[in-house]
Design a protein around this motif. Structure first.
Motif, short mmCIF file in Angstrom:
data_model
loop_
_atom_site.label_atom_id
_atom_site.label_comp_id
_atom_site.label_asym_id
_atom_site.label_seq_id
_atom_site.Cartn_x
_atom_site.Cartn_y
_atom_site.Cartn_z
N LEU A 106 0.83 -1.21 0.00
CA LEU A 106 0.00 0.00 0.00
C LEU A 106 0.86 1.26 0.00
O LEU A 106 0.56 2.23 -0.71
CB LEU A 106 -0.94 0.00 1.20
CG LEU A 106 -2.01 -1.10 1.23
CD1 LEU A 106 -2.85 -0.98 2.49
CD2 LEU A 106 -2.90 -1.02 -0.01
N LEU A 107 1.92 1.24 0.78
CA LEU A 107 2.79 2.42 0.83
C LEU A 107 3.53 2.61 -0.49
O LEU A 107 3.68 3.75 -0.95
CB LEU A 107 3.79 2.26 1.98
CG LEU A 107 3.18 2.34 3.39
CD1 LEU A 107 4.18 1.90 4.43
CD2 LEU A 107 2.67 3.75 3.69
N ALA A 108 3.98 1.52 -1.09
CA ALA A 108 4.67 1.62 -2.38
C ALA A 108 3.74 2.15 -3.46
O ALA A 108 4.13 2.99 -4.28
CB ALA A 108 5.23 0.26 -2.78
N ARG A 109 2.50 1.68 -3.45
CA ARG A 109 1.53 2.14 -4.45
C ARG A 109 1.35 3.65 -4.38
O ARG A 109 1.34 4.34 -5.41
CB ARG A 109 0.19 1.43 -4.21
CG ARG A 109 -0.86 1.70 -5.28
CD ARG A 109 -2.16 1.01 -4.92
NE ARG A 109 -2.79 1.58 -3.74
CZ ARG A 109 -3.92 1.13 -3.19
NH1 ARG A 109 -4.52 0.07 -3.70
NH2 ARG A 109 -4.43 1.71 -2.12
N GLU A 110 1.24 4.19 -3.15
CA GLU A 110 1.04 5.62 -2.99
C GLU A 110 2.34 6.41 -3.22
O GLU A 110 2.34 7.49 -3.80
CB GLU A 110 0.48 5.93 -1.60
CG GLU A 110 -0.89 5.33 -1.34
CD GLU A 110 -1.94 5.84 -2.31
OE1 GLU A 110 -1.90 7.05 -2.65
OE2 GLU A 110 -2.79 5.03 -2.73
N PHE A 111 3.45 5.84 -2.74
CA PHE A 111 4.74 6.52 -2.90
C PHE A 111 5.05 6.76 -4.38
O PHE A 111 5.57 7.81 -4.75
CB PHE A 111 5.84 5.67 -2.25
CG PHE A 111 7.21 6.30 -2.29
CD1 PHE A 111 7.62 7.17 -1.29
CD2 PHE A 111 8.10 6.01 -3.32
CE1 PHE A 111 8.88 7.75 -1.31
CE2 PHE A 111 9.37 6.58 -3.35
CZ PHE A 111 9.76 7.46 -2.35
N TYR A 112 4.71 5.76 -5.21
CA TYR A 112 4.98 5.89 -6.66
C TYR A 112 3.77 6.44 -7.42
O TYR A 112 3.68 6.30 -8.64
CB TYR A 112 5.45 4.55 -7.21
CG TYR A 112 6.83 4.18 -6.71
CD1 TYR A 112 7.94 4.88 -7.15
CD2 TYR A 112 7.01 3.17 -5.77
CE1 TYR A 112 9.22 4.58 -6.67
CE2 TYR A 112 8.27 2.86 -5.29
CZ TYR A 112 9.37 3.56 -5.75
OH TYR A 112 10.63 3.28 -5.27
N ASN A 113 2.86 7.07 -6.65
CA ASN A 113 1.76 7.83 -7.26
C ASN A 113 0.87 6.99 -8.16
O ASN A 113 0.51 7.39 -9.27
CB ASN A 113 2.31 9.04 -8.04
CG ASN A 113 1.25 10.09 -8.27
OD1 ASN A 113 0.28 10.19 -7.53
ND2 ASN A 113 1.44 10.89 -9.32
N ASN A 114 0.49 5.83 -7.69
CA ASN A 114 -0.51 4.97 -8.34
C ASN A 114 -0.26 4.78 -9.83
O ASN A 114 -1.10 5.11 -10.67
CB ASN A 114 -1.91 5.55 -8.11
CG ASN A 114 -2.34 5.43 -6.66
OD1 ASN A 114 -2.70 4.36 -6.20
ND2 ASN A 114 -2.25 6.54 -5.94
N PRO A 115 0.87 4.19 -10.19
CA PRO A 115 1.18 4.01 -11.61
C PRO A 115 0.21 3.09 -12.33
O PRO A 115 0.04 3.19 -13.56
CB PRO A 115 2.59 3.41 -11.60
CG PRO A 115 2.71 2.75 -10.26
CD PRO A 115 1.93 3.63 -9.33
N GLN A 116 -0.47 2.21 -11.60
CA GLN A 116 -1.41 1.28 -12.22
C GLN A 116 -2.57 2.01 -12.89
O GLN A 116 -3.21 1.47 -13.82
CB GLN A 116 -1.93 0.26 -11.20
CG GLN A 116 -2.96 0.79 -10.22
CD GLN A 116 -2.37 1.62 -9.08
OE1 GLN A 116 -1.16 1.77 -9.00
NE2 GLN A 116 -3.22 2.13 -8.21
N GLN A 117 -2.83 3.23 -12.46
CA GLN A 117 -3.91 4.00 -13.07
C GLN A 117 -3.54 4.53 -14.45
O GLN A 117 -4.41 4.95 -15.21
CB GLN A 117 -4.29 5.16 -12.15
CG GLN A 117 -4.89 4.70 -10.82
CD GLN A 117 -5.18 5.86 -9.87
OE1 GLN A 117 -4.91 7.03 -10.19
NE2 GLN A 117 -5.72 5.56 -8.70
N GLU A 118 -2.26 4.51 -14.79
CA GLU A 118 -1.79 4.99 -16.08
C GLU A 118 -1.51 3.86 -17.06
O GLU A 118 -1.06 4.09 -18.18
CB GLU A 118 -0.52 5.84 -15.88
CG GLU A 118 -0.75 7.04 -14.97
CD GLU A 118 0.54 7.70 -14.54
OE1 GLU A 118 1.41 7.91 -15.43
OE2 GLU A 118 0.70 8.00 -13.34
#
Length: 509
Positions: A106-118
């Motif tokens: 969860l922290l990695a997802r937010e730290f890298y600004n949710n790249p899965q959305q792109e």
């Protein structure tokens, strides 16, 4: 970048945060003077620390010395399941959590600004065929979308559509995964195709990641051991989590657990698409026309139409099924079947069913097959394709995990092999002689000639020494890998493919 307060709130939202510990002060809220403390770097490796790092105390038996090393190098906060009360407790903010692996994701997802959305994220799971299917899908999508497709596989990672780096895990740790996804998005990639292992869910490597499309290829008993899955039910359950975390689900209709998987997907509100051979009642079906060629037809008015004749250059009729799964993925984004056909025909996979031969008539196949389902299909293909020669197999089994695989390997050898040369694979901390003896104990066919040589390079040399024109040698499990895991270290190894290629030339002279 995250602030300490943001990190704490992310963990609270998922009910992972237990308490915040700063020296002797235990609390649930970040102190006002620390709320804006910037966390500039995330790491779970104490050798990779920068100033203002948030360090993950990951591992079943985490050694506090790693945390102390990280603090000395600049870590200002840590995520841990156990309160640290050592000499440096006043120098670090501890975010104490229920599950470090989930917290890290969860922290990695937010730290890298949710790249899965792109990215359009596509995940393949299955006991066999994941890697080949990923390569098929990447090649055919690249033909349509001009190399805007990233790849994560057990062989290689590609984050810019062109350049590849050797992979270390089938599915990367969550921190690495989201970092690589961010890199892919920043490189202009629009699609990410990846392998999703059972361990990815068992160890929460893909926790919090939703897939646009999830593909379930097949399943058979594998990875059953004290350090992986305690039972087949646990293995199946972990793999089936991809079904629950994908908007569209593509499932092999001939999988024995299809009904269970489809029920799970529908209960989660996800679309189900099925595929299979002409003998199934799948939405999409393939018919083998000749070796390397098949045609596809659509049998559901509710699905996008997909028809045509296709050619692949990877041996094995089981790869027609993998290719169809990749075609269905492609069809969700485009109707350019001409481009798909070009992509499939171009596809090669390093170390997967790679055939080598020489003028003397010697034949060899190098493949990563290492479990019953893969070996059974590969051996059957070899026996059907080369019926007049012997099947000489060079094989071992990994140490310290998937212990049930040794019985499976023995049974597959008993069923198909004429000669079995048992050797080392990745021994880790186990004695390769013990592993090979366990495999041998399950070769109950007295007609199979069994040899043991734990020196893998010499075992392959042995295969060449006994091979005659018309025989086919099968080098299993290592492919092109140029290392062997041995007692905590990676030992340099020439590689099955590289050595086989060299010997083919030498035995031609």
């Amino acid at each position: 970048m995250l602030t300490l307060n943001q990190a704490a709130n992310i963990l609270k939202q998922d009910e992972l945060l237990r308490e915040i510990v700063i020296g002797d002060d235990w609390r649930f809220e970040v102190p006002a003077n620390l709320k804006d403390r910037r966390l500039q770097f995330l790491s779970y490796d104490s050798r990779r620390i920068a100033p203002d790092t948030l360090f993950m105390c990951k591992g079943l038996h985490f050694n506090e010395k790693y945390l102390e090393d990280a603090i000395d190098k600049g870590a200002v906060a840590c995520v841990t399941e156990n309160v640290y009360a050592g000499k440096d407790q006043n120098r670090v903010v501890q975010l104490v959590v229920n599950d470090v692996q989930k917290a890290m994701a969860l922290l990695a997802r937010e730290f890298y600004n949710n790249p899965q959305q792109e990215l359009k994220v596509i995940g393949f799971t299955g006991t066999k065929g994941k890697t080949t299917s990923v390569y098929f899908a990447r090649h055919l999508l690249n033909e349509v979308f001009d190399h805007k497709v990233a790849q994560l596989s057990s062989i290689a990672e590609c984050l810019d559509g062109e350049h590849f780096e050797e992979a270390h895990l089938t599915t990367p740790e969550s921190l690495d995964l989201f970092r690589m996804m961010r890199q892919a998005a920043d490189n202009g990639m629009k699609y990410l195709i990846m392998e999703v292992s059972s361990q990815a869910y068992k160890k929460s490597r893909v926790y919090g990641l939703h897939f646009d499309i999830g593909i379930f290829l097949n399943i058979a008993a594998d990875h059953i051991s004290p350090v992986e899955h305690p039972s087949f039910e646990d293995y199946l359950y972990c793999k089936s989590q991809l079904i629950l975390n994908s908007s569209k689900v593509i499932i092999n209709r001939e999988c024995p657990y299809y009904d269970l998987l489809a029920q799970k997907a529908l209960a989660a509100g996800n679309q189900v698409i099925s595929f299979g051979s002409s003998q199934s009642n799948a939405d999409y079906r393939y018919v083998v026309d000749s070796p390397h060629e098949f045609h596809v037809a659509t049998f559901s008015s509710q699905q996008l139409q997909l028809t045509g004749r296709f050619k692949i250059n990877i041996p094995g009729t089981f790869n027609d099924s993998n290719a169809l799964a990749a075609l269905i993925v492609g069809r969700q984004f485009s109707d350019d079947t001409v481009a798909f056909a070009k992509g499939l025909e171009k596809t090669t996979v390093p170390g997967r069913m790679e055939m080598l031969s020489n003028q003397r008539g010697l034949l060899a196949c190098v493949d990563y097959a290492h479990n019953y389902l893969s070996l059974n299909e590969s051996f059957k293909y070899m026996k059907n394709t080369y019926p007049n020669g012997r099947l000489i197999v060079v094989i071992g089994a990994a140490g310290g995990k998937a212990e049930s695989r040794r019985k499976d390997i023995g049974e597959a050898l008993a069923k198909y092999a004429d000669v079995a040369i048992l050797t080392s694979e990745d021994n880790f901390f186990e004695d390769p002689h013990k592993i090979d003896e366990e495999i041998k104990a399950h070769i109950d066919n007295p007609d199979v000639e069994v040899h043991i040589n734990v020196d893998r390079a010499k075992a392959i040399q042995d295969a060449f020494n006994m091979a005659c024109p018309g025989d086919v040698m099968f080098m299993a499990a290592k492919g092109r890998e140029q290392f062997m895991h041995e007692k905590g270290r990676d030992i340099p190894y020439v590689g099955d493919y590289q050595l086989t290629q060299k010997l083919m030339r030498e035995y031609d002279e």
